[in-house]
Scaffold this motif. Structure first.
Motif, mmCIF file in Angstrom:
data_model
loop_
_atom_site.group_PDB
_atom_site.id
_atom_site.type_symbol
_atom_site.label_atom_id
_atom_site.label_comp_id
_atom_site.label_asym_id
_atom_site.label_seq_id
_atom_site.Cartn_x
_atom_site.Cartn_y
_atom_site.Cartn_z
ATOM 1 N N TRP A 1 0.821 -1.208 0.000
ATOM 2 C CA TRP A 1 0.000 0.000 0.000
ATOM 3 C C TRP A 1 0.856 1.260 0.000
ATOM 4 C CZ3 TRP A 1 0.354 3.526 4.015
ATOM 5 C CH2 TRP A 1 1.036 3.094 5.160
ATOM 6 N N VAL A 2 2.048 1.192 0.580
ATOM 7 C CA VAL A 2 2.923 2.373 0.635
ATOM 8 C C VAL A 2 3.394 2.750 -0.768
ATOM 9 C CG1 VAL A 2 5.010 3.367 1.661
ATOM 10 C CG2 VAL A 2 3.667 1.673 2.932
ATOM 11 N N PHE A 3 3.569 1.726 -1.632
ATOM 12 C CA PHE A 3 4.026 1.995 -2.994
ATOM 13 C C PHE A 3 3.025 2.866 -3.764
ATOM 14 C CE2 PHE A 3 6.590 -1.676 -1.926
ATOM 15 C CZ PHE A 3 7.784 -1.453 -2.594
ATOM 16 N N PHE A 4 1.771 2.865 -3.348
ATOM 17 C CA PHE A 4 0.749 3.648 -4.024
ATOM 18 C C PHE A 4 0.567 5.032 -3.380
ATOM 19 C CE2 PHE A 4 -0.286 -0.757 -5.001
ATOM 20 C CZ PHE A 4 -0.526 -0.698 -6.365
ATOM 21 N N VAL A 5 0.951 5.162 -2.128
ATOM 22 C CA VAL A 5 0.780 6.439 -1.428
ATOM 23 C C VAL A 5 1.694 7.501 -2.021
ATOM 24 C CG1 VAL A 5 1.078 7.641 0.769
ATOM 25 C CG2 VAL A 5 -0.017 5.394 0.714
ATOM 26 N N PHE A 6 2.976 7.148 -2.234
ATOM 27 C CA PHE A 6 3.930 8.124 -2.746
ATOM 28 C C PHE A 6 3.557 8.649 -4.137
ATOM 29 C CE2 PHE A 6 6.862 6.173 0.450
ATOM 30 C CZ PHE A 6 7.134 7.344 1.154
#
Length: 439
Positions: free
Chosen positions: A321-326
């Motif tokens: 999910w972090v890969f999509f936040v940035f």
């Protein structure tokens, strides 16, 4: 019923959406798909180096002779040639087509920005509104539609490449070198990255060529040639070549343009980071209420937060999910940078549109070139600090221009040609314009 100018904005937006679905998808894949000897990143450097060269003389000449519409079509053809170069990528195919794309890139974007500015001013005069508000709105609509091209381009590549059964598994020890600690010079560990099957690459590039050609057809058939008379007049009364050639540089005498260079170059830095680094590691209605300065401050804050977080974050597949936040935060900020900076150039330099937007592409492309040039030999942590430094410089220099514009607003073309003596005369003039357009 929508106005003619609004229809033209939609046509330009859809055309660019289709074109950059192809180019944006290819750009984001260059650092991985054509990673051999840094060929992919080198091709991107050539593109933006060529844009710098073409920005010096081509936009003014092409727009004045061909008009905005056909300059856009010609520029799109140059972009499609780059897709053909990716069918059989090599130094002898990718670099020449990159140079062709770059030569067409500056005229393409300058013509698009000039077209939107002309349409915005025309619609403002017709409706009796402020030109800067309509220009902001049109650029907002354009980038609202255009920015989704990255979604469709990457979605196409994802759907096609997921058919490849040869998917690499990243070992745990290699994950320790991901994130800010990644150093392009430290290549002694065995890499597990693999290139997709050639048949799938051909399928993807073929799809990109198709949507690129579709973009040319959409603009050629449906876009009105709103500056045809100006182009005809220019051809009949040609200016000396030396004057046309130096049009971009003459505008550098304006201190406001010089002060905006860090902001413009930062646009190139922040876009190149997402396309050249992040992928490898794995609005405008509001402006009417919040103001341009507030939106740009929000974009700067979003980028600042992402840069600081990336300095400490260590990527891991379990943190999907972090890969999509940035990208979401960065994309939101990028939409603001692109929309507001383009609109700002159109407002400040409305009487020298072609030269102003040529300068915009030249300095933005310089940011791209520098970022892609050091991409293969600097550690990611160093790149983040360079990006942060340019962001800080932008935050310092941009408010100077904004403050001056607040104190001494740049008159629109209509106001400059027919300055009202007072507020009452101004409203009378606006009423006359509206009455004439209705007739």
């Amino acid at each position: 019923m929508i106005s003619r100018n609004f229809k033209n904005v939609l046509v330009v937006s859809i055309g660019f959406l289709s074109l950059f679905t192809a180019y944006g998808g290819l750009q984001s894949l260059q650092s991985s798909l054509n990673a051999e000897q840094g060929m992919g990143v080198a091709s991107l450097s050539v593109i933006y180096a060529s844009i710098i060269i073409s920005s010096m003389f081509l936009p003014h000449i092409m727009i004045k002779n061909l008009g905005c519409k056909w300059t856009v079509v010609a520029g799109m053809a140059c972009y499609v040639s780059y897709s053909f170069g990716n069918l059989y990528p090599g130094w002898y195919t990718l670099i020449p087509t990159s140079a062709v794309l770059g030569l067409g890139g500056a005229p393409l974007w300058s013509a698009k920005c000039t077209y939107l500015t002309i349409a915005g001013n025309a619609q403002a005069a017709k409706d009796g509104n402020k030109g800067s508000d309509v220009i902001n709105q049109y650029f907002g609509i354009f980038f609202f539609i255009f920015q989704s091209s990255a979604v469709w381009g990457n979605l196409m590549s994802s759907l096609i490449f997921r058919q490849d059964s040869n998917i690499a598994i990243i070992p745990e020890e290699q994950l320790l070198a991901c994130g800010a600690v990644d150093c392009s010079l430290n290549l002694n560990m065995n890499t597990t990255s693999t290139r997709p099957a050639q048949e799938l690459v051909w399928t993807l590039v073929g799809c990109y060529i198709g949507v690129g050609v579709l973009a040319m057809i959409i603009v050629a058939v449906f876009l009105d040639n709103i500056d045809r008379e100006q182009s005809s007049h220019f051809r009949e009364n040609r200016e000396p070549f030396s004057k046309t050639f130096l049009a971009t540089f003459r505008l550098l005498k304006d201190w406001r343009l010089l002060t905006l260079i860090p902001l413009t170059m930062y646009s190139g830095f922040e876009q190149s980071f997402l396309s050249g680094e992040y992928t490898k590691e794995l609005r405008d209605v509001l402006a009417q209420y919040t103001g341009r300065a507030a939106l740009l401050f929000f974009a700067a804050l979003a980028n600042f937060s992402c840069i600081i977080a990336l300095l400490f974050w260590r990527p891991h597949p379990d943190q999907l999910w972090v890969f999509f936040v940035f990208p979401a935060l960065w994309g939101m900020a990028d939409a603001i940078w692109q929309t507001q900076t383009n609109a700002l150039y159109g407002i400040l330099f409305s009487r020298h549109k072609e030269a102003a937007f040529a300068n915009y592409r030249m300095w933005e492309s310089l940011g791209f070139v520098i970022a892609f040039a050091y991409s293969t030999f600097l550690c990611l942590e160093t790149k983040l600090y360079i990006l942060l430094s340019f962001l800080m410089l932008t935050v310092i220099t941009y408010p100077i221009v904004e403050y001056h514009e607040r104190k001494h607003p740049t008159p629109s073309i209509q106001e400059a040609e027919h300055p009202p003596h007072n507020k009452e005369d101004f409203h009378k003039d606006q009423g006359k314009i509206v009455a004439q357009t209705k007739l």
